[in-house]
Design an enzyme around this catalytic site. Structure first.
Site, PDB file in Angstrom:
ATOM      1  N   LYS A  22       0.838  -1.209   0.000  1.00  0.00           N
ATOM      2  CA  LYS A  22       0.000   0.000   0.000  1.00  0.00           C
ATOM      3  C   LYS A  22       0.868   1.252   0.000  1.00  0.00           C
ATOM      4  O   LYS A  22       0.643   2.173  -0.788  1.00  0.00           O
ATOM      5  CB  LYS A  22      -0.892   0.006   1.245  1.00  0.00           C
ATOM      6  CG  LYS A  22      -1.601   1.338   1.473  1.00  0.00           C
ATOM      7  CD  LYS A  22      -2.478   1.331   2.700  1.00  0.00           C
ATOM      8  CE  LYS A  22      -1.827   1.793   3.951  1.00  0.00           C
ATOM      9  NZ  LYS A  22      -1.589   3.237   4.058  1.00  0.00           N
ATOM     10  N   ASN A  23       1.861   1.281   0.870  1.00  0.00           N
ATOM     11  CA  ASN A  23       2.644   2.516   1.008  1.00  0.00           C
ATOM     12  C   ASN A  23       3.610   2.753  -0.151  1.00  0.00           C
ATOM     13  O   ASN A  23       4.230   3.808  -0.236  1.00  0.00           O
ATOM     14  CB  ASN A  23       3.402   2.523   2.339  1.00  0.00           C
ATOM     15  CG  ASN A  23       2.456   2.757   3.506  1.00  0.00           C
ATOM     16  OD1 ASN A  23       1.273   3.016   3.316  1.00  0.00           O
ATOM     17  ND2 ASN A  23       2.985   2.664   4.715  1.00  0.00           N
ATOM     18  N   ARG A  92      -4.776  10.880   3.923  1.00  0.00           N
ATOM     19  CA  ARG A  92      -3.709  11.843   4.057  1.00  0.00           C
ATOM     20  C   ARG A  92      -2.694  11.777   2.909  1.00  0.00           C
ATOM     21  O   ARG A  92      -2.132  12.788   2.495  1.00  0.00           O
ATOM     22  CB  ARG A  92      -3.028  11.556   5.399  1.00  0.00           C
ATOM     23  CG  ARG A  92      -2.019  12.533   5.790  1.00  0.00           C
ATOM     24  CD  ARG A  92      -1.333  12.070   7.053  1.00  0.00           C
ATOM     25  NE  ARG A  92       0.044  12.484   7.001  1.00  0.00           N
ATOM     26  CZ  ARG A  92       0.442  13.703   7.236  1.00  0.00           C
ATOM     27  NH1 ARG A  92      -0.408  14.626   7.578  1.00  0.00           N
ATOM     28  NH2 ARG A  92       1.714  14.027   7.136  1.00  0.00           N
ATOM     29  N   CYS A 116      -6.103  13.569  12.166  1.00  0.00           N
ATOM     30  CA  CYS A 116      -6.208  12.168  11.812  1.00  0.00           C
ATOM     31  C   CYS A 116      -6.182  11.408  13.116  1.00  0.00           C
ATOM     32  O   CYS A 116      -5.644  11.884  14.105  1.00  0.00           O
ATOM     33  CB  CYS A 116      -5.036  11.813  10.910  1.00  0.00           C
ATOM     34  SG  CYS A 116      -4.318  10.223  11.166  1.00  0.00           S
ATOM     35  N   ARG A 121      -0.239  14.957  12.713  1.00  0.00           N
ATOM     36  CA  ARG A 121       0.368  14.715  11.397  1.00  0.00           C
ATOM     37  C   ARG A 121       0.394  15.936  10.481  1.00  0.00           C
ATOM     38  O   ARG A 121      -0.330  16.005   9.491  1.00  0.00           O
ATOM     39  CB  ARG A 121      -0.330  13.538  10.709  1.00  0.00           C
ATOM     40  CG  ARG A 121      -0.220  12.271  11.504  1.00  0.00           C
ATOM     41  CD  ARG A 121      -0.875  11.095  10.840  1.00  0.00           C
ATOM     42  NE  ARG A 121      -0.013  10.424   9.878  1.00  0.00           N
ATOM     43  CZ  ARG A 121      -0.333   9.294   9.280  1.00  0.00           C
ATOM     44  NH1 ARG A 121      -1.475   8.721   9.506  1.00  0.00           N
ATOM     45  NH2 ARG A 121       0.493   8.729   8.424  1.00  0.00           N
ATOM     46  N   VAL A 123       2.062  18.839   7.732  1.00  0.00           N
ATOM     47  CA  VAL A 123       2.746  18.672   6.442  1.00  0.00           C
ATOM     48  C   VAL A 123       3.859  19.710   6.269  1.00  0.00           C
ATOM     49  O   VAL A 123       4.329  19.940   5.161  1.00  0.00           O
ATOM     50  CB  VAL A 123       1.770  18.743   5.232  1.00  0.00           C
ATOM     51  CG1 VAL A 123       0.878  17.525   5.182  1.00  0.00           C
ATOM     52  CG2 VAL A 123       0.959  20.018   5.252  1.00  0.00           C
ATOM     53  N   ASP A 124       4.274  20.337   7.376  1.00  0.00           N
ATOM     54  CA  ASP A 124       5.280  21.403   7.294  1.00  0.00           C
ATOM     55  C   ASP A 124       6.567  20.946   6.614  1.00  0.00           C
ATOM     56  O   ASP A 124       7.194  21.696   5.868  1.00  0.00           O
ATOM     57  CB  ASP A 124       5.572  21.962   8.700  1.00  0.00           C
ATOM     58  CG  ASP A 124       6.025  20.884   9.671  1.00  0.00           C
ATOM     59  OD1 ASP A 124       5.408  19.791   9.665  1.00  0.00           O
ATOM     60  OD2 ASP A 124       6.993  21.103  10.413  1.00  0.00           O
ATOM     61  N   ASP A 306       4.087   0.924  11.956  1.00  0.00           N
ATOM     62  CA  ASP A 306       2.929   0.225  11.390  1.00  0.00           C
ATOM     63  C   ASP A 306       2.824  -1.229  11.861  1.00  0.00           C
ATOM     64  O   ASP A 306       1.857  -1.919  11.527  1.00  0.00           O
ATOM     65  CB  ASP A 306       2.978   0.259   9.849  1.00  0.00           C
ATOM     66  CG  ASP A 306       2.633   1.642   9.310  1.00  0.00           C
ATOM     67  OD1 ASP A 306       2.162   2.494  10.092  1.00  0.00           O
ATOM     68  OD2 ASP A 306       2.821   1.871   8.098  1.00  0.00           O
ATOM     69  N   ILE A 328       7.030   7.508  16.943  1.00  0.00           N
ATOM     70  CA  ILE A 328       6.724   8.190  15.675  1.00  0.00           C
ATOM     71  C   ILE A 328       5.436   9.010  15.768  1.00  0.00           C
ATOM     72  O   ILE A 328       5.403  10.171  15.384  1.00  0.00           O
ATOM     73  CB  ILE A 328       6.596   7.183  14.504  1.00  0.00           C
ATOM     74  CG1 ILE A 328       7.845   6.310  14.401  1.00  0.00           C
ATOM     75  CG2 ILE A 328       6.321   7.911  13.186  1.00  0.00           C
ATOM     76  CD1 ILE A 328       9.070   6.983  13.876  1.00  0.00           C
ATOM     77  N   ARG A 398      -8.758  -0.361   4.011  1.00  0.00           N
ATOM     78  CA  ARG A 398      -7.847   0.646   3.459  1.00  0.00           C
ATOM     79  C   ARG A 398      -6.467   0.044   3.211  1.00  0.00           C
ATOM     80  O   ARG A 398      -5.719   0.556   2.379  1.00  0.00           O
ATOM     81  CB  ARG A 398      -7.700   1.812   4.441  1.00  0.00           C
ATOM     82  CG  ARG A 398      -8.969   2.607   4.622  1.00  0.00           C
ATOM     83  CD  ARG A 398      -8.704   3.830   5.430  1.00  0.00           C
ATOM     84  NE  ARG A 398      -7.579   4.551   4.885  1.00  0.00           N
ATOM     85  CZ  ARG A 398      -6.904   5.497   5.527  1.00  0.00           C
ATOM     86  NH1 ARG A 398      -7.257   5.833   6.747  1.00  0.00           N
ATOM     87  NH2 ARG A 398      -5.896   6.111   4.967  1.00  0.00           N
TER      88      ARG A 398
HETATM   89  C1  UD1 Z   1       3.993   7.047   6.206  1.00  0.00           C
HETATM   90  C2  UD1 Z   1       3.133   5.815   5.990  1.00  0.00           C
HETATM   91  C3  UD1 Z   1       2.514   5.345   7.305  1.00  0.00           C
HETATM   92  C4  UD1 Z   1       3.612   5.154   8.351  1.00  0.00           C
HETATM   93  C5  UD1 Z   1       4.487   6.392   8.456  1.00  0.00           C
HETATM   94  C6  UD1 Z   1       5.686   6.196   9.379  1.00  0.00           C
HETATM   95  C7  UD1 Z   1       2.337   6.058   3.726  1.00  0.00           C
HETATM   96  C8  UD1 Z   1       1.200   6.308   2.806  1.00  0.00           C
HETATM   97  N1  UD1 Z   1       2.096   6.113   5.027  1.00  0.00           N
HETATM   98  O1  UD1 Z   1       3.117   8.076   6.679  1.00  0.00           O
HETATM   99  O2  UD1 Z   1       1.837   4.109   7.075  1.00  0.00           O
HETATM  100  O3  UD1 Z   1       3.012   4.907   9.611  1.00  0.00           O
HETATM  101  O4  UD1 Z   1       5.005   6.753   7.166  1.00  0.00           O
HETATM  102  O5  UD1 Z   1       6.442   5.117   8.974  1.00  0.00           O
HETATM  103  O6  UD1 Z   1       3.439   5.761   3.295  1.00  0.00           O
HETATM  104  N2  UD1 Z   1       5.708  14.940  10.422  1.00  0.00           N
HETATM  105  C9  UD1 Z   1       5.824  16.286  10.654  1.00  0.00           C
HETATM  106  N3  UD1 Z   1       5.709  17.138   9.597  1.00  0.00           N
HETATM  107  C10 UD1 Z   1       5.499  16.709   8.327  1.00  0.00           C
HETATM  108  C11 UD1 Z   1       5.391  15.327   8.085  1.00  0.00           C
HETATM  109  C12 UD1 Z   1       5.510  14.471   9.152  1.00  0.00           C
HETATM  110  O7  UD1 Z   1       6.005  16.708  11.786  1.00  0.00           O
HETATM  111  O8  UD1 Z   1       5.418  17.540   7.417  1.00  0.00           O
HETATM  112  C13 UD1 Z   1       5.820  13.986  11.532  1.00  0.00           C
HETATM  113  C14 UD1 Z   1       4.570  13.135  11.713  1.00  0.00           C
HETATM  114  O9  UD1 Z   1       3.595  13.788  12.498  1.00  0.00           O
HETATM  115  C15 UD1 Z   1       5.134  11.917  12.394  1.00  0.00           C
HETATM  116  C16 UD1 Z   1       6.536  11.793  11.775  1.00  0.00           C
HETATM  117  O10 UD1 Z   1       6.833  13.063  11.218  1.00  0.00           O
HETATM  118  O11 UD1 Z   1       5.285  12.148  13.772  1.00  0.00           O
HETATM  119  C17 UD1 Z   1       6.666  10.741  10.692  1.00  0.00           C
HETATM  120  O12 UD1 Z   1       5.624  10.871   9.757  1.00  0.00           O
HETATM  121  P1  UD1 Z   1       5.823  10.509   8.216  1.00  0.00           P
HETATM  122  O13 UD1 Z   1       7.037   9.651   8.057  1.00  0.00           O
HETATM  123  O14 UD1 Z   1       5.727  11.737   7.420  1.00  0.00           O
HETATM  124  O15 UD1 Z   1       4.537   9.603   7.944  1.00  0.00           O
HETATM  125  P2  UD1 Z   1       3.612   9.589   6.670  1.00  0.00           P
HETATM  126  O16 UD1 Z   1       4.424   9.830   5.449  1.00  0.00           O
HETATM  127  O17 UD1 Z   1       2.423  10.422   6.914  1.00  0.00           O
END
Ligand code: UD1
Length: 418
Positions: A22-23, A92, A116, A121, A123-124, A306, A328, A398
């Protein structure tokens, strides 16, 4: 609303084929927006998130065909660069269209994903990475608007935190930038290497994906491609834990053992005998009860968040006490209250859960709260005495393809009810 009924206590035995990841497939679907021709993606799992992403691409004007496990996306001509709230709020990962749209069309609007269940979570990190490549970004009325004058400009960017999604978004954008981009402190997940393989098949020039330093030589355009998605390591791990919790013997086929080192290590520590052969992993528990294991989640190649909920389910029935540290995501212990309903002994203090194994769990009605939490409830139900009914199984759809059929073929008594 559909539910899953499990009659627990069966030992799982047999072989189970692993679906595409999926990812990996979600970012790859988004990457097709970069190509000037049709992209054929093989080994695509039938999952709700994959269908949502396909709808998102169609909404932008792409042509999507899905037959069996092959999806073809032709995104050469789009009529919109806007990802609407209705789709982004349900998934997301939709934010991953931002980098490709910006890089190719120099203008993109994507709804903010918002909250979520498993934490805020933000997106910065995605936005800072795109800004480093020259994007002008504003956030207004719940929408991210990203623009650039002409092509993005290659740059060196250091991610302040390791983020899978941010690495993918900026990597995709950098493929069409002018000049060289160097991404430091990049996430190293196997799905990022798979995305880079797909982008390279389109004509991108990426090296170092799967390491903390990714180098991208920008190209002016990308073409269509054919790509096969890697196997889902989280699905693989989930079936192996199911075997371990029921004292069984299960072989996963089509999996990639080297993407699961941390998980296999913990299963061995729990007392499982594991044999690895090319793309087969066999776990044999020889009827034994697992030993409790301690888990700390961290970015790849450490233990994946995960798989945290599934290992908590394992610790619930193990001998001894397991300590689980979630580093995480905040708020990723929502399965705890449901596991307690099945008779588990768990105490949570902040990001740490202390799980004292019990001899037997007892079946009960429970509610799924997110994707991996649902998986942990299925596992607990398989090991429990009596009936477990899991409500809100749409979370499961999902991320797991045909989970009841696959578990049923291994001897589980599991079915969907209305
Ligand atoms: C992806 C995976 C999800 C997995 C996660 C961590 C997909 C579709 N999803 O999610 O299944 O659990 O990796 O392995 O691949 N963060 C920020 N700012 C940002 C982005 C992230 O602070 O702009 C933080 C998040 O809140 C979290 C950490 O960084 O605490 C890691 O998140 P991230 O690796 O970005 O996870 P996703 O890509 O959302």
């Amino acid at each position: 609303m559909q539910k899953i009924l499990i009659r627990g206590g069966r030992t799982l035995r047999g072989e189970v084929p692993i679906s595409g990841a999926k990812n990996a497939v979600l970012p790859i679907q988004c990457a097709t927006l970069l190509a000037d021709g049709p992209c054929r993606i093989d080994n695509v799992p039938r999952l709700q998130d994959v269908l949502t992403t396909a709808r998102l691409l169609e909404g932008l004007g792409a042509k999507v065909e899905h037959a069996g496990s092959t999806m073809t996306v032709d995104a050469a001509h789009l009529d919109s660069h806007v990802a609407p709230y209705e789709l982004v709020k349900t998934m997301r990962a939709s934010v991953l269209v931002l980098g490709p749209l910006l890089a190719k069309y120099h203008d993109a609007e994507v709804s903010l994903p918002g909250g979520c269940a498993i934490g805020s979570r933000p997106v910065d990190l995605h936005l800072k990475g795109l800004q480093a490549l020259g994007a002008e970004i504003t956030v207004d009325h719940g929408f991210i608007r990203a623009r650039c004058d002409g092509r993005l400009k290659g740059a060196r960017h250091v991610f302040e935190l390791v983020s899978v999604g941010a690495t993918e978004n900026v990597l995709m954008a950098a493929t069409l930038a002018e000049g060289r981009t160097i991404l430091e402190n990049a996430a190293m997940e196997p799905e990022i290497a798979d995305l880079a393989d797909c982008l390279n098949a389109m004509g991108a020039r990426i090296s170092g994906a799967g390491t903390p330093r990714i180098v991208v030589e920008g190209v002016p355009r990308l073409s269509g491609c054919t790509h096969r998605v890697i196997a889902d390591r989280i699905e693989t791990g989930t079936f192996l834990v199911a075997a371990a919790m029921t004292g069984g013997r299960v072989t996963t086929t089509g999996a990639r053992p080297h993407t699961l080192d941390a998980v296999l290590g913990k299963l061995r520590e729990a007392g499982a005998e594991i044999a690895v052969e090319k793309d087969h992993i066999t776990l044999d528990m020889h009827g034994r009860r697992p030993q409790a294991v301690n888990i700390t989640t961290a970015p790849h190649p450490a233990f994946p968040t995960d798989m945290q909920a599934q290992f908590m389910a394992l610790d619930c029935v193990a001998e001894g006490v397991g300590i689980i540290n979630e580093t995480i995501f905040e708020n990723r212990f929502m399965h705890v209250n449901e596991l307690l309903r099945l008779g588990a002994d768990i105490r949570v203090d902040g990001h740490t859960a202390v799980v004292r194994g019990v001899e037997r769990l007892q079946g009960a009605p429970v509610m799924a709260t997110d994707l991996r939490a649902s998986a942990s409830l299925i596992l607990a139900g398989l090991a429990a005495d009596g009936d477990t009914v899991i409500d809100r199984v749409y979370h499961l759809d999902r991320g797991y393809e045909n989970i009841e059929a696959k578990l049923g073929a291994l001897g589980a008594d599991i079915r969907r009810i209305d």
